[in-house]
Design a protein around this motif. Sequence first.
Motif, mmCIF file in Angstrom:
data_model
loop_
_atom_site.group_PDB
_atom_site.id
_atom_site.type_symbol
_atom_site.label_atom_id
_atom_site.label_comp_id
_atom_site.label_asym_id
_atom_site.label_seq_id
_atom_site.Cartn_x
_atom_site.Cartn_y
_atom_site.Cartn_z
ATOM 1 N N ASN A 80 0.917 -1.471 -0.068
ATOM 2 C CA ASN A 80 -0.071 0.079 0.037
ATOM 3 C C ASN A 80 0.911 1.262 -0.022
ATOM 4 O O ASN A 80 2.199 1.259 0.081
ATOM 5 N N VAL A 81 0.416 2.117 0.124
ATOM 6 C CA VAL A 81 1.076 3.660 -0.011
ATOM 7 C C VAL A 81 1.982 3.893 1.109
ATOM 8 O O VAL A 81 3.015 4.241 1.163
ATOM 9 N N GLU A 82 1.544 3.638 2.433
ATOM 10 C CA GLU A 82 2.210 3.922 3.659
ATOM 11 C C GLU A 82 3.434 2.855 3.506
ATOM 12 O O GLU A 82 4.703 3.352 3.782
ATOM 13 N N GLU A 83 3.102 1.767 3.254
ATOM 14 C CA GLU A 83 4.543 0.693 3.100
ATOM 15 C C GLU A 83 5.343 1.202 2.152
ATOM 16 O O GLU A 83 6.667 0.816 2.104
ATOM 17 N N GLY A 84 5.041 1.500 0.853
ATOM 18 C CA GLY A 84 5.608 2.046 -0.380
ATOM 19 C C GLY A 84 6.591 3.153 0.168
ATOM 20 O O GLY A 84 7.923 3.267 -0.207
ATOM 21 N N ILE A 85 6.174 4.160 0.829
ATOM 22 C CA ILE A 85 7.059 5.512 1.356
ATOM 23 C C ILE A 85 7.949 5.205 2.116
ATOM 24 O O ILE A 85 8.952 5.486 2.035
ATOM 25 N N LEU A 86 7.837 4.114 3.217
ATOM 26 C CA LEU A 86 8.800 3.626 4.094
ATOM 27 C C LEU A 86 9.956 3.017 3.280
ATOM 28 O O LEU A 86 11.014 3.236 3.668
ATOM 29 N N ALA A 87 9.596 2.103 2.379
ATOM 30 C CA ALA A 87 10.494 1.449 1.604
ATOM 31 C C ALA A 87 11.149 2.289 0.813
ATOM 32 O O ALA A 87 12.644 2.233 0.689
ATOM 33 N N ILE A 88 10.655 3.378 0.084
ATOM 34 C CA ILE A 88 11.306 4.279 -0.755
ATOM 35 C C ILE A 88 12.602 5.220 0.156
ATOM 36 O O ILE A 88 13.474 5.105 -0.343
ATOM 37 N N ASP A 89 11.996 5.570 1.167
ATOM 38 C CA ASP A 89 12.751 6.283 2.165
ATOM 39 C C ASP A 89 14.065 5.574 2.646
ATOM 40 O O ASP A 89 15.294 6.170 2.648
ATOM 41 N N LYS A 90 13.948 4.381 2.871
ATOM 42 C CA LYS A 90 14.899 3.547 3.200
ATOM 43 C C LYS A 90 16.108 3.323 2.016
ATOM 44 O O LYS A 90 17.248 3.607 2.269
ATOM 45 N N ARG A 91 15.607 3.016 0.942
ATOM 46 C CA ARG A 91 16.120 2.738 -0.035
ATOM 47 C C ARG A 91 16.954 4.098 -0.469
ATOM 48 O O ARG A 91 18.135 3.970 -0.958
ATOM 49 N N ILE A 92 16.373 5.148 -0.422
ATOM 50 C CA ILE A 92 17.083 6.414 -0.924
ATOM 51 C C ILE A 92 18.266 6.586 0.079
ATOM 52 O O ILE A 92 19.707 7.129 -0.412
ATOM 53 N N ASP A 93 18.078 6.419 1.497
ATOM 54 C CA ASP A 93 19.253 6.565 2.362
ATOM 55 C C ASP A 93 20.479 5.454 1.821
ATOM 56 O O ASP A 93 21.765 5.837 1.802
ATOM 57 N N ASP A 94 19.868 4.107 1.479
ATOM 58 C CA ASP A 94 21.218 3.172 1.409
ATOM 59 C C ASP A 94 21.751 3.582 -0.263
ATOM 60 O O ASP A 94 22.759 3.534 -0.241
ATOM 61 N N SER A 95 21.003 4.069 -1.086
ATOM 62 C CA SER A 95 21.606 4.315 -2.160
ATOM 63 C C SER A 95 22.501 5.718 -2.174
ATOM 64 O O SER A 95 23.581 5.720 -2.732
ATOM 65 N N LEU A 96 22.171 6.547 -1.487
ATOM 66 C CA LEU A 96 23.250 7.722 -1.006
ATOM 67 C C LEU A 96 24.437 7.215 -0.397
ATOM 68 O O LEU A 96 25.460 7.669 -0.815
ATOM 69 N N LEU A 97 24.282 6.367 0.529
ATOM 70 C CA LEU A 97 25.559 5.832 1.320
ATOM 71 C C LEU A 97 26.503 4.783 0.155
ATOM 72 O O LEU A 97 27.557 4.886 0.367
ATOM 73 N N ALA A 98 25.920 4.139 -0.624
ATOM 74 C CA ALA A 98 26.618 3.416 -1.525
ATOM 75 C C ALA A 98 26.940 4.368 -2.877
ATOM 76 O O ALA A 98 27.550 3.664 -3.558
ATOM 77 N N GLY A 99 26.450 5.549 -2.731
ATOM 78 C CA GLY A 99 27.234 6.205 -4.019
ATOM 79 C C GLY A 99 26.393 6.219 -5.218
ATOM 80 O O GLY A 99 26.824 6.483 -6.368
ATOM 81 N N LEU A 100 25.103 5.688 -5.137
ATOM 82 C CA LEU A 100 24.116 5.543 -6.304
ATOM 83 C C LEU A 100 23.411 6.534 -6.645
ATOM 84 O O LEU A 100 23.112 7.101 -5.622
#
Length: 783
Positions: free
Chosen positions: A714-734
């Motif tokens: 659902n939208v709430e689960e999707g937003i939480l997943a996107i927020d975490k993935r953005i953090d991980d991607s920035l740390l990994a240099g993506l």
Amino acid sequence: MNERVLRVLEYHKVRDHVVRLASSSLGKARAQELVPSSDLAEVEAWQRSTAEGVTVYRLRGLIPLGGIHDNRSAIRRAALGGILAAAEMLDMADTIMAGRRLKKFLQDTNDEESIPELMKLAESVPELKQLEDEIRAVVDDNGAVRDTASAELRRIRVEMRTQQARVKEKLESIIRQPTYQKMLQDPIITQRNDRYCVPVKVEYRGSFDGIVHDQSASGSTLFIEPAAVVRLANALRELEIKEEREIQKILQQLSAQVGQHANELQDGQEALAELDFIFAKTAYARKLRAVRPLFNDQGIVNVKRARHPLIDPNVVVPSDLRLGEDFILLVITGPNTGGKTVTLKTLGLLTLMGMSGLHIPADEESMLSTFDEVYADIGDEQSIEQSLSTFSSHMTNIVTILEQVDFRSLVLFDELGAGTDPTEGAALAMSILDFLKERGVRTVATTHYSELKAYAYNEPDAINASVEFDVQSLRPTYRLLIGVPGRSNAFAISERLGLRRAIIDHAKSRLTTEEVAVDELIRKLEQNQHVAAQEREKAETLRRELEMLMDEFEQEKQQYYSQKDRMMERAEEEARKAVRKAEQEAAEIVEELRRIAAQERGQIKEHRLIELRKELESKTPKLKREAKQPKAKPADRPLQAGDHVAIVHLGQKGHILEIKGNQVMVQIGMIKTKLKKEQLELLPPEQEPTRTIASRKKIETKQVSLELDLRGANVEEGILAIDKRIDDSLLAGLSTIHVIHGKGTGALRAGVQEYLRTHRQVKSYRYGVEGEGGNGVTVVTLR
């Protein structure tokens, strides 16, 4: 510093060496003024500048000092409105160019390693490129004013050359005429008093019309300017006068420009003189293989393996010299020609050299002190003119010294109390030493008197020393032994020279029990000192060998890492080539599938195609490289003497003995070695080091996928997943994420994009294009 001690210690010979090594007259004049200073701050500044000169030689080699001239007098005249000669102008231009070249050289060196003292001087050197160009436009490389210096000068010189040609043509027509040929000594044209003449035989003086300008030494030849060329020569002379006036006018204008920059040029002259002088000191330090001494103003001297700078380095014997810390009086005993006087002069001369900013021929970390005055009574100062005996001459000098000394003085006595009755001389010597010791004066004295050995032994602020003597070879070794009084070795030497054993034994029987015991004690001390010196030398050899092995190990290790990196790069390149080939083949397959899907009306989903492509990309090999140099774990406090440490690049343990700057002396078992702080890891006192190179764990970067599949959320689960993935991607240099949300009702897609629109780490987002999933995928670009 008093002139007498400079002369006695031969300081002027050291200064002469420095003078000869200067490149310019400016530097030589500055070196000729070299004298010691008693100001600690000034001495340390001089030492820093010499050390920086050594750094420049080490980094860059030959230093560009050519072309520097002493223009100080010319600059002063130009500042007062005077006119400089063309040759002076050329020297000025050469010096400006040399200064600019040296300044650029030092700036480039400073980029490699900081040389602040030299850069301060370099900043005072003016560049003045425009003035140099104007001088060179007027004056040629031979110091003559160019024809092109002005239009008027060019016109005058053209006329002069034309007129000179007319004069010579007229003269040549005269000497070719048969009427005149018999009158001429030689058929040539010459000049006398700037007038063109021909050599006429003296007997034809009445027949040859013209002006006599000179006569030969023999009187047989007259040099006559023919009357036919006088008018032409006068016209030429008028042009020469015009030329001289025009040249003066040009030089006056150029001198005025020099005068406008007089202050800058004078400052530059002083800076160039000082720089040349510093590099002369540097060259002398390199010649002596000298080092920069540490300095204090507490009267503490500790020079390691000191060498007299005026003795051939192939024969000089190094000595360790100490004074002022545990004792302030050093009494040196030993046989004649054993090296006592050389030791005395070495200490005095190295002190004067250090106080002059010169490096000294000794080992690293040698220490000297500044003194207000150095006094010396060395050698036979007997004066025949004053009818003084050797003893009287020495005592006159000693009286002067005792009237002037204080606790900031260094006093050197050679054969104190010699030249008179031994008993009275020894008593007088001890009284003089008492006087100096009570006033805290640092004193070194050589003597033959055995009474002074006992004196130095019983006084808490004094110590004995001796120069070693090899009884077997009957030669001195010139090695100074501090803490061991000298022996006369008379019996041993006599026996080696063949004196009957019975006579020697009879002589020994005349000695008192105390004298025999003292002699035996000294012999054992010498023996123990010799053994200790040998052991120290062995330990030093082992330390040097260990350092060499460590250096070789480091080099081999770096070569190993470099070779390993090259191999991994080749392997990675081969793997990339294989993967690129596979990706190309896969792309062709995907394109074929897409074409089939279009024909079969979407039976194959776009997101499935994206998943297949991303799965292929994830197969690209990523090879990890080990660190080239293991790093020590940061300590929670600074390292201190006594700390237990692990030497991370050797996998060894040890404890710290001493810390100086970034250099740490570490005891590893029986071995002492110098290491850098970053090579050491602090351990608790009771902990044994367990970290080794092989056991250090590697931290691997977490692999972050380029895709985020939100289908079914659902939208709430999707937003939480996107927020975490953005953090991980920035740390990994993506910088890019593919969010798969499908088409469906569009609620999840709308909620995702609304969240992305306000996220501060999102630069932009868009729908996927054909081949990326279309409206079922949102491609996010991060900041």
